[in-house]
Design an enzyme around this catalytic site. Structure first.
Site, PDB file in Angstrom:
ATOM      1  N   TYR A 263       0.514  -1.200   0.628  1.00  0.00           N
ATOM      2  CA  TYR A 263      -0.113  -0.001  -0.496  1.00  0.00           C
ATOM      3  C   TYR A 263       1.341   1.411   0.121  1.00  0.00           C
ATOM      4  CZ  TYR A 263       0.784  -0.749   5.197  1.00  0.00           C
ATOM      5  OH  TYR A 263       1.302  -1.285   6.363  1.00  0.00           O
ATOM      6  N   HIS A 313       6.374  -0.814   1.480  1.00  0.00           N
ATOM      7  CA  HIS A 313       6.323  -0.032   0.689  1.00  0.00           C
ATOM      8  C   HIS A 313       7.018  -0.043  -0.596  1.00  0.00           C
ATOM      9  CE1 HIS A 313       3.728   1.979   3.181  1.00  0.00           C
ATOM     10  NE2 HIS A 313       4.216   2.302   4.298  1.00  0.00           N
TER      11      HIS A 313
END
Length: 337
Positions: A263, A313
């Site tokens: 995400y 990430h």
């Protein structure tokens, strides 16, 4: 002319009524609650926008299309960045994707949680923060990179209309380089820090308990642990609490990250948020320092770089996004002096 205006206003009233009616009684997804007073407020906001809407007067208008095909394929002005009582209906695929972000065990009912949330925090915030009512709103997005050290960017950052910061970033003691002004501060429960009295806290919810935490932290103080200890009480005024829309997180993931990482980082969420609420966006404190090291500006370990690879990430892909945005003159990136 008067007849046309009357027809347009009549259509707007009918559209708002039917949309709210549908959202309230829909049996799929997460229904929103019925708020008569809020309906009147939203109608008032809509009418003001209709009458006072102004074109962008900045030298660089970030939302302008037909400048770059790459940008046009990714930027969607209609996606609303903030959660409100009238747009809280999540599509099923969005809801299921959001639930998987931090793999929360036995999440509470989201519909009930949202109803309780909007009894405590504002549920009628303009998703665009009244962007259409101003001709040129300039945003400074201040990251946490060590490249801010000795930059003397402080006064320049503070000259912006909105100054967006994130997570645990301090300003006290670093004002010359990072500025002292903050209008919006993006956090999640595990990264919360106390904010100034007039600062809007933008909660980025990665799980249902994050929304419950906002309610608890401003009332009973019963939630003190998510997957780590979190503050049980916060001093942020309830009318200064905004909620980042879960669907907007998915929009950033799908349109901008295109599935890279699990995400988006708070940094990228701040950048895309600012592109939707401001006409002009400047980035400070993103990327490595002049020696290629990755660290926070308040740390004394300039060789550190562990936080760059979290497994969650994709820092390199996110960096490519901001670099490309700068290359097509959608944003400016200040890398230190």
């Amino acid at each position: 002319m008067r007849k046309k205006t009357f027809k347009l206003l009549t259509f707007l009233v009918l559209f708002i009524f039917l949309t709210s009616f549908f959202l309230n009684f829909s049996t799929s997804g997460v229904p929103t609650a019925w708020f008569p007073k809020q309906m009147v407020l939203e109608l008032s906001h809509g009418l003001r926008k209709l009458i006072k809407s102004q074109p962008c007067t900045c030298a660089r208008c970030v939302s302008q299309l037909k400048v770059s095909a790459w940008f046009d394929q990714r930027f969607n002005q209609t996606v609303q960045p903030l959660l409100t009582a009238s747009n809280a209906l999540l599509e099923e695929d969005t809801y299921q994707w959001w639930l998987r972000l931090q793999r929360e065990k036995k999440p509470s009912n989201l519909s009930d949680t949202i109803r309780e949330l909007f009894r405590v925090v504002p549920g009628n915030v303009d998703p665009a923060l009244d962007k259409k009512l101003v001709g040129c709103r300039r945003c400074a997005v201040v990251g946490n990179s060590g490249n801010l050290k000795d930059s003397s960017y402080g006064p320049e950052i503070d000259s912006h209309d909105f100054v967006v910061r994130m997570n645990r970033a301090p300003t006290m003691g670093f004002e010359a380089d990072v500025g002292s002004k903050t209008t919006h501060h993006l956090v999640y429960p595990e990264s919360f820090r106390e904010l100034g009295e007039n600062v809007s806290m933008v909660l980025v919810p990665f799980k249902t308990i994050d929304l419950q935490w906002v309610v608890s932290a401003t009332t009973t103080g019963t939630i003190s642990h998510t997957y780590v200890p979190v503050p049980s009480k916060i001093k942020v005024k309830q009318d200064k609490i905004l909620i980042y829309h879960p669907a907007f997180i998915k929009y950033v993931f799908d349109n901008w990250l295109q599935g890279h990482g699990r995400y988006p980082s708070t940094g990228l969420l701040s950048v895309i948020f600012s592109m939707h609420v401001c006409h002009e966006v400047d980035l400070y404190g993103f990327g490595a320092d002049s020696k290629g090291n990755w660290h926070h500006y308040w740390e004394n370990n300039p060789s550190a770089g562990a936080f760059r690879k979290t497994g969650v990430h994709d820092a390199d892909f996110e960096s490519n996004i901001t670099t490309t945005l700068a290359a097509i003159n959608k944003i400016r990136i200040f890398k230190g002096r």
